[in-house]
Scaffold this active site. Structure first.
Site, PDB file in Angstrom:
ATOM      1  N   CYS A  42       0.822  -1.186  -0.133  1.00  0.00           N
ATOM      2  CA  CYS A  42       0.023   0.027  -0.051  1.00  0.00           C
ATOM      3  C   CYS A  42       0.811   1.392   0.211  1.00  0.00           C
ATOM      4  CB  CYS A  42      -0.805   0.037   1.281  1.00  0.00           C
ATOM      5  SG  CYS A  42      -1.924   1.628   1.520  1.00  0.00           S
ATOM      6  N   CYS A  47      -1.367   1.754  -3.291  1.00  0.00           N
ATOM      7  CA  CYS A  47      -2.432   2.706  -2.932  1.00  0.00           C
ATOM      8  C   CYS A  47      -1.543   4.291  -3.013  1.00  0.00           C
ATOM      9  CB  CYS A  47      -3.211   2.479  -1.746  1.00  0.00           C
ATOM     10  SG  CYS A  47      -3.464   0.865  -1.303  1.00  0.00           S
ATOM     11  N   LYS A  50       0.273   5.458  -6.302  1.00  0.00           N
ATOM     12  CA  LYS A  50      -0.773   5.407  -7.058  1.00  0.00           C
ATOM     13  C   LYS A  50      -1.555   6.662  -7.033  1.00  0.00           C
ATOM     14  CE  LYS A  50      -4.608   4.271  -6.481  1.00  0.00           C
ATOM     15  NZ  LYS A  50      -5.271   2.805  -6.268  1.00  0.00           N
ATOM     16  N   TYR A 177      -8.838  -3.677 -11.444  1.00  0.00           N
ATOM     17  CA  TYR A 177      -8.520  -2.434 -10.835  1.00  0.00           C
ATOM     18  C   TYR A 177      -7.263  -1.743 -11.434  1.00  0.00           C
ATOM     19  CZ  TYR A 177     -11.354  -2.773  -6.478  1.00  0.00           C
ATOM     20  OH  TYR A 177     -12.103  -2.888  -5.298  1.00  0.00           O
ATOM     21  N   GLU A 181      -6.756   1.635 -13.479  1.00  0.00           N
ATOM     22  CA  GLU A 181      -6.414   2.809 -12.770  1.00  0.00           C
ATOM     23  C   GLU A 181      -5.106   3.243 -13.573  1.00  0.00           C
ATOM     24  OE1 GLU A 181      -5.784   1.945  -8.666  1.00  0.00           O
ATOM     25  OE2 GLU A 181      -7.854   2.167  -8.200  1.00  0.00           O
ATOM     26  N   HIS A 434     -27.293  21.242  -2.324  1.00  0.00           N
ATOM     27  CA  HIS A 434     -27.049  22.053  -3.487  1.00  0.00           C
ATOM     28  C   HIS A 434     -26.065  23.017  -3.665  1.00  0.00           C
ATOM     29  CE1 HIS A 434     -29.114  22.651  -7.381  1.00  0.00           C
ATOM     30  NE2 HIS A 434     -29.432  23.831  -6.976  1.00  0.00           N
ATOM     31  N   GLU A 439     -25.891  15.373  -4.790  1.00  0.00           N
ATOM     32  CA  GLU A 439     -27.418  15.261  -4.330  1.00  0.00           C
ATOM     33  C   GLU A 439     -28.308  14.531  -4.970  1.00  0.00           C
ATOM     34  OE1 GLU A 439     -29.469  18.952  -5.283  1.00  0.00           O
ATOM     35  OE2 GLU A 439     -27.570  19.778  -6.543  1.00  0.00           O
TER      36      GLU A 439
HETATM   37  P1  NDP Z   1      -7.850  -8.138 -10.837  1.00  0.00           P
HETATM   38  O1  NDP Z   1      -7.809  -9.459 -10.352  1.00  0.00           O
HETATM   39  O2  NDP Z   1      -8.703  -7.154 -10.302  1.00  0.00           O
HETATM   40  O3  NDP Z   1      -7.658  -7.894 -12.325  1.00  0.00           O
HETATM   41  C1  NDP Z   1      -7.044  -8.905 -13.078  1.00  0.00           C
HETATM   42  C2  NDP Z   1      -7.119  -8.525 -14.389  1.00  0.00           C
HETATM   43  O4  NDP Z   1      -6.262  -9.274 -15.428  1.00  0.00           O
HETATM   44  C3  NDP Z   1      -8.405  -8.915 -14.889  1.00  0.00           C
HETATM   45  O5  NDP Z   1      -9.035  -8.250 -15.853  1.00  0.00           O
HETATM   46  C4  NDP Z   1      -8.234 -10.478 -15.404  1.00  0.00           C
HETATM   47  O6  NDP Z   1      -9.018 -10.872 -16.438  1.00  0.00           O
HETATM   48  C5  NDP Z   1      -6.885 -10.173 -16.088  1.00  0.00           C
HETATM   49  N1  NDP Z   1      -6.208 -11.292 -16.445  1.00  0.00           N
HETATM   50  C6  NDP Z   1      -5.711 -12.253 -15.448  1.00  0.00           C
HETATM   51  N2  NDP Z   1      -4.989 -13.483 -16.029  1.00  0.00           N
HETATM   52  C7  NDP Z   1      -4.859 -12.833 -17.269  1.00  0.00           C
HETATM   53  C8  NDP Z   1      -4.177 -13.599 -18.373  1.00  0.00           C
HETATM   54  N3  NDP Z   1      -3.556 -14.857 -18.129  1.00  0.00           N
HETATM   55  N4  NDP Z   1      -4.114 -12.798 -19.481  1.00  0.00           N
HETATM   56  C9  NDP Z   1      -4.979 -11.651 -19.793  1.00  0.00           C
HETATM   57  N5  NDP Z   1      -5.686 -11.214 -18.617  1.00  0.00           N
HETATM   58  C10 NDP Z   1      -5.457 -11.738 -17.540  1.00  0.00           C
HETATM   59  O7  NDP Z   1      -6.045  -7.675 -10.185  1.00  0.00           O
HETATM   60  P2  NDP Z   1      -5.347  -6.323 -10.253  1.00  0.00           P
HETATM   61  O8  NDP Z   1      -3.933  -6.666 -10.524  1.00  0.00           O
HETATM   62  O9  NDP Z   1      -6.131  -5.222 -11.139  1.00  0.00           O
HETATM   63  O10 NDP Z   1      -5.686  -5.941  -8.744  1.00  0.00           O
HETATM   64  C11 NDP Z   1      -5.235  -6.903  -7.684  1.00  0.00           C
HETATM   65  C12 NDP Z   1      -6.038  -6.644  -6.543  1.00  0.00           C
HETATM   66  O11 NDP Z   1      -5.425  -5.294  -5.773  1.00  0.00           O
HETATM   67  C13 NDP Z   1      -7.522  -6.099  -6.749  1.00  0.00           C
HETATM   68  O12 NDP Z   1      -8.332  -7.240  -6.798  1.00  0.00           O
HETATM   69  C14 NDP Z   1      -7.915  -5.347  -5.892  1.00  0.00           C
HETATM   70  O13 NDP Z   1      -8.381  -5.847  -4.426  1.00  0.00           O
HETATM   71  C15 NDP Z   1      -6.578  -4.625  -5.223  1.00  0.00           C
HETATM   72  N6  NDP Z   1      -6.525  -3.209  -5.586  1.00  0.00           N
HETATM   73  C16 NDP Z   1      -7.372  -2.278  -4.990  1.00  0.00           C
HETATM   74  C17 NDP Z   1      -7.394  -1.058  -5.515  1.00  0.00           C
HETATM   75  C18 NDP Z   1      -8.270   0.014  -5.248  1.00  0.00           C
HETATM   76  O14 NDP Z   1      -8.914  -0.181  -3.972  1.00  0.00           O
HETATM   77  N7  NDP Z   1      -8.363   1.279  -5.605  1.00  0.00           N
HETATM   78  C19 NDP Z   1      -6.328  -0.591  -6.718  1.00  0.00           C
HETATM   79  C20 NDP Z   1      -5.492  -1.699  -7.263  1.00  0.00           C
HETATM   80  C21 NDP Z   1      -5.525  -2.942  -6.600  1.00  0.00           C
HETATM   81  P3  NDP Z   1     -10.693 -11.628 -16.062  1.00  0.00           P
HETATM   82  O15 NDP Z   1     -11.532 -10.495 -15.562  1.00  0.00           O
HETATM   83  O16 NDP Z   1     -10.921 -12.158 -17.291  1.00  0.00           O
HETATM   84  O17 NDP Z   1     -10.338 -12.606 -15.138  1.00  0.00           O
END
Ligand code: NDP
Length: 451
Positions: A42, A47, A50, A177, A181, A434, A439
């Site tokens: 984080c 976080c 970022k 995410y 982002e 407002h 709102e």
């Molecule tokens: P996520 O699990 O959210 O997303 C991973 C993405 O990669 C998905 O779209 C997935 O597709 C895709 N993917 C996975 N494997 C492959 C592959 N072999 N080929 C192509 N695409 C693939 O992980 P993130 O890394 O984005 O984030 C991890 C975690 O970190 C989040 O779940 C969240 O909990 C936390 N986080 C929170 C944030 C916040 O609160 N703002 C910010 C950043 C992270 P598919 O959908 O098809 O599985």
């Protein structure tokens, strides 16, 4: 048996540090080992940096708006090395705060990697070994790249904060995410961003309407988003990397960035040898009290792959201390967790998506989408979305979804109401503030549909 410590925490991220400090405040003898930097994902590579980058990336758009509001300004160039250096100075300061918080609460910290020798013993990379009545594993997770030829040359989120220079162009793989982002951040910083997501729509699991609007707005702001598209292989090329993809194209990008998920940090920690059960993705399996299959070993945060968010890890750490050291068994509450995605525009969400809610019970959907006045005045066409998903039977708001500037700030407060069990009528009898975007959340009179 006399132990060296009452509690040995492995991992100095958000969850581990909080649990260690709160336990120490109870008079518990606590040690903590961290093999990398204090503050964890984080603070050091997630976080916090970022969010600094989110702020940095918003200025060109703000400057364009400022012109429309009568100001003579223009953005000029972005000095990444200057910003990066300032950002890392701030991260160093925060890391120091984490270290001193531990010290001031009486926690003994070891700058070392740790592994379990048995259910009560921790061995450090320094060669030292300590016994503890309880061991808490809070080692977090790390980004993973899929097994694709040439992927070793690509970046993951950890690397972005350390880049020597901003690439001219980047391909981001993923639709979660992190992918979304950083697509918005890098686009805002002037990088040509292409995003490949293998599924039909980004942000799987979130409310469909919210996902649709974010994707539309991302495209409108310049992200070249390709759905139903994935990378096949990649290799070095003049000016970056040549990427072959499932849409039949072969293109060169300055950098390639895999945001394809994160895995729990459980390898080579002696966990299974000590009897700790791991799940299919290597996550530590725990009960509602964060206890593992070995009674003296607990685990919190991303390493357990429950809800991978900093505030959740912190709450799991506090619940662990309540349970183990304060004689007050406290299960971790994972219901109705508000969360934000720092895309441009942001998404704030709590509770069920329309799709999940209608699978559960009959619902009413209240929804509005409009151009907010600040952007509209500046001639921007971007829209926001406010949505409530309501139970027909109990009138309770089951889900609240907001796509708007500062949606993260808005959803924090809407989250209180939803967590309290507010009904649609409770929202209705709350007077509007407002003129604001939020709102609209208390002025939606008629359902747009029932299901
Ligand atoms: P996520 O699990 O959210 O997303 C991973 C993405 O990669 C998905 O779209 C997935 O597709 C895709 N993917 C996975 N494997 C492959 C592959 N072999 N080929 C192509 N695409 C693939 O992980 P993130 O890394 O984005 O984030 C991890 C975690 O970190 C989040 O779940 C969240 O909990 C936390 N986080 C929170 C944030 C916040 O609160 N703002 C910010 C950043 C992270 P598919 O959908 O098809 O599985």
């Amino acid at each position: 048996m006399e132990f060296d410590y009452d509690l040995f925490v492995i991992g100095g991220g958000s969850g581990g540090v909080r649990a260690a400090r709160v336990a120490a405040a109870e008079g518990v003898r606590v040690a903590l080992a961290e093999g990398d930097r204090y503050g964890g994902t984080c603070v050091i590579r997630g976080c916090v940096p970022k969010k600094f980058m989110v702020f940095a990336s918003g200025y060109p758009e703000a400057m364009k708006d400022a012109q429309e509001y009568g100001w003579t300004v223009h953005a000029g160039g972005f000095d990444w090395p200057r910003f990066r250096s300032k950002m890392h100075t701030e991260l160093d300061r925060l890391e120091e705060i984490y270290r001193s918080m531990l010290k001031n609460s009486g926690v003994v910290s070891y700058d070392a990697r740790a592994r379990l020798s048995d259910a009560h013993t921790v061995a450090l990379s320094t060669g030292e070994s300590f016994t503890a009545k309880h061991i808490l594993v809070a080692t977090g997770g790390r980004p993973v790249k899929p097994d694709i030829p040439g992927a070793e040359g690509a970046l993951v989120s950890d690397d972005i904060f350390l880049l020597d220079e901003m690439p001219k162009s980047i391909l981001i793989i993923g639709g979660g995410y992190i992918a979304c982002e950083f697509a918005c951040i890098l686009n805002g910083l002037g990088v040509e961003v292409t995003q490949y997501y293998r599924g039909a729509q980004i942000l799987r699991g979130f409310d469909d309407e919210a996902r649709g609007l974010v994707a539309e707005e991302m495209k409108a702001s310049g992200v070249d988003l390709h759905l139903g598209t994935n990378i096949i292989d990649m290799g070095p090329a003049e000016g970056g990397y040549r990427v072959k993809s499932t849409n039949g194209t072969e293109k060169v990008f300055g950098q390639v960035f895999f945001a394809t998920g994160r895995n729990p940090n459980t390898a080579d920690m002696g966990l299974e040898e000590a009897g700790v059960s791991l799940g299919r993705h290597g996550q530590i399996e725990v009960d509602n009290y964060s206890q593992t299959s070995v009674p003296s070993v607990y685990a919190i945060g991303d390493v357990t792959d429950r809800v991978n968010l900093t505030p959740v890890a912190i709450r799991e750490g506090m619940a662990f201390v309540e349970t183990v050291f304060k004689g007050n068994p406290t299960p971790v509450d994972h219901e109705l967790i508000p969360t934000a995605i720092f895309t441009q525009p942001e998404v704030g969400t709590v509770g069920l998506s329309e799709e999940d809610a209608r699978d559960q019970e009959p619902i009413e959907v209240y929804c509005t989408s409009f151009k907010p006045m600040q952007g509209a005045f500046a001639g921007r066409s971007s829209r926001v979305l406010m949505k409530l998903v309501v139970s027909q039977a109990t009138r309770k708001v089951l889900g609240c979804h907001i796509v708007a500037p500062n949606a993260g700030e808005i959803i924090q407060l809407a989250g209180v109401a939803v967590k309290m069990g507010a009904t649609k009528e409770d929202f209705d009898r709350t007077c509007a503030v407002h003129p604001t975007i939020s709102e609209e959340i208390v002025t939606m009179k008629t359902p747009v549909r029932t299901a």
